[in-house]
Scaffold this motif. Structure first.
Motif, PDB file in Angstrom:
ATOM      1  N   PHE A   1      47.168  34.688  47.324  1.00  0.00           N
ATOM      2  CA  PHE A   1      46.765  34.912  45.840  1.00  0.00           C
ATOM      3  C   PHE A   1      45.206  34.229  45.755  1.00  0.00           C
ATOM      4  O   PHE A   1      44.289  34.472  45.254  1.00  0.00           O
ATOM      5  CB  PHE A   1      47.576  34.490  44.747  1.00  0.00           C
ATOM      6  N   HIS A   2      45.189  32.820  46.241  1.00  0.00           N
ATOM      7  CA  HIS A   2      43.933  32.289  45.997  1.00  0.00           C
ATOM      8  C   HIS A   2      42.740  32.973  46.804  1.00  0.00           C
ATOM      9  O   HIS A   2      41.619  32.800  46.359  1.00  0.00           O
ATOM     10  CB  HIS A   2      44.098  30.874  46.555  1.00  0.00           C
ATOM     11  N   ALA A   3      43.062  33.473  48.006  1.00  0.00           N
ATOM     12  CA  ALA A   3      42.110  34.112  48.711  1.00  0.00           C
ATOM     13  C   ALA A   3      41.561  35.685  47.909  1.00  0.00           C
ATOM     14  O   ALA A   3      40.438  35.908  48.056  1.00  0.00           O
ATOM     15  CB  ALA A   3      42.812  34.662  50.170  1.00  0.00           C
ATOM     16  N   TYR A   4      42.569  36.114  47.180  1.00  0.00           N
ATOM     17  CA  TYR A   4      42.229  37.393  46.524  1.00  0.00           C
ATOM     18  C   TYR A   4      41.580  36.905  45.420  1.00  0.00           C
ATOM     19  O   TYR A   4      40.487  37.766  44.922  1.00  0.00           O
ATOM     20  CB  TYR A   4      43.555  37.990  46.219  1.00  0.00           C
ATOM     21  N   VAL A   5      41.449  35.727  44.634  1.00  0.00           N
ATOM     22  CA  VAL A   5      40.879  35.359  43.777  1.00  0.00           C
ATOM     23  C   VAL A   5      39.455  35.047  44.168  1.00  0.00           C
ATOM     24  O   VAL A   5      38.503  35.558  43.600  1.00  0.00           O
ATOM     25  CB  VAL A   5      41.384  34.036  43.179  1.00  0.00           C
ATOM     26  N   GLU A   6      39.381  34.243  45.333  1.00  0.00           N
ATOM     27  CA  GLU A   6      37.973  34.099  45.916  1.00  0.00           C
ATOM     28  C   GLU A   6      37.152  35.378  46.261  1.00  0.00           C
ATOM     29  O   GLU A   6      36.074  35.268  46.061  1.00  0.00           O
ATOM     30  CB  GLU A   6      38.200  33.337  46.890  1.00  0.00           C
ATOM     31  N   ARG A   7      37.720  36.401  46.573  1.00  0.00           N
ATOM     32  CA  ARG A   7      37.147  37.602  46.904  1.00  0.00           C
ATOM     33  C   ARG A   7      36.950  38.510  45.630  1.00  0.00           C
ATOM     34  O   ARG A   7      36.502  39.475  45.768  1.00  0.00           O
ATOM     35  CB  ARG A   7      37.932  38.605  47.898  1.00  0.00           C
ATOM     36  N   GLY A   8      37.408  38.135  44.379  1.00  0.00           N
ATOM     37  CA  GLY A   8      37.372  38.834  43.122  1.00  0.00           C
ATOM     38  C   GLY A   8      38.277  39.904  42.966  1.00  0.00           C
ATOM     39  O   GLY A   8      37.933  40.883  42.026  1.00  0.00           O
ATOM     40  N   ILE A   9      39.320  39.713  43.609  1.00  0.00           N
ATOM     41  CA  ILE A   9      40.404  41.164  43.424  1.00  0.00           C
ATOM     42  C   ILE A   9      41.248  40.886  42.527  1.00  0.00           C
ATOM     43  O   ILE A   9      41.499  41.525  41.680  1.00  0.00           O
ATOM     44  CB  ILE A   9      40.883  41.433  44.649  1.00  0.00           C
ATOM     45  N   TYR A  10      41.750  39.649  42.212  1.00  0.00           N
ATOM     46  CA  TYR A  10      42.576  39.026  41.080  1.00  0.00           C
ATOM     47  C   TYR A  10      41.666  38.217  40.272  1.00  0.00           C
ATOM     48  O   TYR A  10      40.955  37.058  40.998  1.00  0.00           O
ATOM     49  CB  TYR A  10      43.681  38.413  41.277  1.00  0.00           C
ATOM     50  N   PRO A  11      41.842  38.172  38.985  1.00  0.00           N
ATOM     51  CA  PRO A  11      41.210  36.938  38.273  1.00  0.00           C
ATOM     52  C   PRO A  11      42.081  35.607  38.373  1.00  0.00           C
ATOM     53  O   PRO A  11      43.350  35.847  38.506  1.00  0.00           O
ATOM     54  CB  PRO A  11      41.333  37.551  36.732  1.00  0.00           C
ATOM     55  N   ALA A  12      41.455  34.690  38.187  1.00  0.00           N
ATOM     56  CA  ALA A  12      42.463  33.391  38.278  1.00  0.00           C
ATOM     57  C   ALA A  12      43.460  33.284  37.410  1.00  0.00           C
ATOM     58  O   ALA A  12      44.512  32.693  37.496  1.00  0.00           O
ATOM     59  CB  ALA A  12      41.504  32.165  38.501  1.00  0.00           C
ATOM     60  N   ASP A  13      43.235  33.781  36.225  1.00  0.00           N
ATOM     61  CA  ASP A  13      44.334  33.703  35.343  1.00  0.00           C
ATOM     62  C   ASP A  13      45.365  35.033  35.180  1.00  0.00           C
ATOM     63  O   ASP A  13      46.168  35.111  34.545  1.00  0.00           O
ATOM     64  CB  ASP A  13      43.710  33.689  33.902  1.00  0.00           C
ATOM     65  N   TRP A  14      45.451  35.562  36.269  1.00  0.00           N
ATOM     66  CA  TRP A  14      46.302  36.613  36.320  1.00  0.00           C
ATOM     67  C   TRP A  14      47.626  36.149  36.660  1.00  0.00           C
ATOM     68  O   TRP A  14      47.763  35.274  37.444  1.00  0.00           O
ATOM     69  CB  TRP A  14      45.969  37.591  37.678  1.00  0.00           C
ATOM     70  N   GLY A  15      48.620  36.837  36.091  1.00  0.00           N
ATOM     71  CA  GLY A  15      50.191  36.426  36.419  1.00  0.00           C
ATOM     72  C   GLY A  15      50.562  35.322  35.661  1.00  0.00           C
ATOM     73  O   GLY A  15      51.368  34.613  36.145  1.00  0.00           O
ATOM     74  N   GLY A  16      50.282  35.202  34.292  1.00  0.00           N
ATOM     75  CA  GLY A  16      50.862  34.114  33.496  1.00  0.00           C
ATOM     76  C   GLY A  16      52.321  34.741  33.005  1.00  0.00           C
ATOM     77  O   GLY A  16      52.689  35.952  33.575  1.00  0.00           O
ATOM     78  N   ARG A  17      53.118  34.140  32.695  1.00  0.00           N
ATOM     79  CA  ARG A  17      54.677  34.460  32.371  1.00  0.00           C
ATOM     80  C   ARG A  17      54.746  35.773  31.551  1.00  0.00           C
ATOM     81  O   ARG A  17      55.595  36.405  31.460  1.00  0.00           O
ATOM     82  CB  ARG A  17      55.589  33.129  31.608  1.00  0.00           C
ATOM     83  N   ASP A  18      53.662  36.016  30.607  1.00  0.00           N
ATOM     84  CA  ASP A  18      53.818  37.309  29.779  1.00  0.00           C
ATOM     85  C   ASP A  18      53.560  38.129  30.377  1.00  0.00           C
ATOM     86  O   ASP A  18      53.892  39.621  29.953  1.00  0.00           O
ATOM     87  CB  ASP A  18      52.620  37.290  28.730  1.00  0.00           C
ATOM     88  N   ILE A  19      53.338  38.772  31.743  1.00  0.00           N
ATOM     89  CA  ILE A  19      53.377  39.937  32.557  1.00  0.00           C
ATOM     90  C   ILE A  19      54.508  40.133  33.284  1.00  0.00           C
ATOM     91  O   ILE A  19      54.648  41.121  34.049  1.00  0.00           O
ATOM     92  CB  ILE A  19      52.168  40.032  33.428  1.00  0.00           C
ATOM     93  N   GLY A  20      55.483  39.309  33.327  1.00  0.00           N
ATOM     94  CA  GLY A  20      56.836  39.478  34.214  1.00  0.00           C
ATOM     95  C   GLY A  20      57.337  40.974  34.175  1.00  0.00           C
ATOM     96  O   GLY A  20      57.915  41.537  34.947  1.00  0.00           O
ATOM     97  N   GLY A  21      57.224  41.569  32.933  1.00  0.00           N
ATOM     98  CA  GLY A  21      57.981  42.666  32.657  1.00  0.00           C
ATOM     99  C   GLY A  21      57.378  43.927  33.696  1.00  0.00           C
ATOM    100  O   GLY A  21      57.900  45.027  33.774  1.00  0.00           O
ATOM    101  N   ASP A  22      56.052  43.614  34.087  1.00  0.00           N
ATOM    102  CA  ASP A  22      55.345  44.798  34.712  1.00  0.00           C
ATOM    103  C   ASP A  22      55.987  44.868  36.346  1.00  0.00           C
ATOM    104  O   ASP A  22      55.744  45.775  36.896  1.00  0.00           O
ATOM    105  CB  ASP A  22      54.072  44.351  34.948  1.00  0.00           C
ATOM    106  N   PHE A  23      57.075  43.978  36.484  1.00  0.00           N
ATOM    107  CA  PHE A  23      57.468  43.924  38.067  1.00  0.00           C
ATOM    108  C   PHE A  23      59.046  44.432  37.900  1.00  0.00           C
ATOM    109  O   PHE A  23      59.844  44.253  38.980  1.00  0.00           O
ATOM    110  CB  PHE A  23      57.421  42.700  38.699  1.00  0.00           C
TER     111      PHE A  23
END
Length: 174
Positions: A150-172
């Protein structure tokens, strides 16, 4: 010996789940640097592109793309598991069937594989790999888990660093 059906697509992209035999232990997280070194050695030996990896205490998830014409992910996993196992002295509990084959008891014998079908399927699996430490209650935010691509994806700008807090669990589908 049972013949397991595996989907083998030369040059394919695959999602994997690989688990430690004793799911109550934290072997992978505790020895993450050793695992990563063995993993990198295998990448150099038998090239593949690692698109995602999350090491949890007792299992891991990965997404790989194999080279054109190559579908042999099983040999790569066998060598990675063997290389990691060599770190530990013998002494773990081993079943009689494993002992008869001269096997150790660090890893579950098999692994789960899924052939990625398209870009949407790939994105779902990349998200799943990175979300997994939160799903298992190891951290409250994806960025807080150190053993993840995940950290490499953040460095490349693919995911924002704050992606994936507990509030998105339903997406999976959890």
């Amino acid at each position: 010996m049972t013949n397991y059906r595996r989907n083998r697509v030369p040059g394919g992209t695959y999602f994997f789940t690989v688990a430690i035999a004793d799911r109550r232990c934290d072997l992978l997280a505790r020895h993450a640097e050793h695992f990563k070194a063995v993993f990198r050695e295998e990448q150099q030996r038998a090239f593949f592109i690692n698109l995602a990896l999350a090491l949890l205490p007792d299992h891991l998830h990965a997404v790989w793309q194999l080279p054109e014409g190559d579908s042999d992910y099983s040999s790569r996993w066998r060598r990675i598991k063997a290389g990691f196992t060599r770190l530990f002295p013998s002494g773990e509990r081993v079943s009689s069937s494993r002992a008869a084959r001269g096997e150790r008891g660090i890893w579950q014998r098999r692994f789960w594989e899924h052939t990625i079908q398209d870009q949407d399927d790939l994105q779902r699996h990349l998200d799943y790999v990175h979300w997994n430490p939160v799903k298992h209650g190891l951290v409250s935010q994806v960025v807080d888990w150190p053993h993840s691509t995940f950290h490499a994806y953040v460095e490349r700008g693919i995911y924002p660093a704050d992606w994936g807090g507990r509030d998105i669990g339903g997406d999976f589908g959890e």
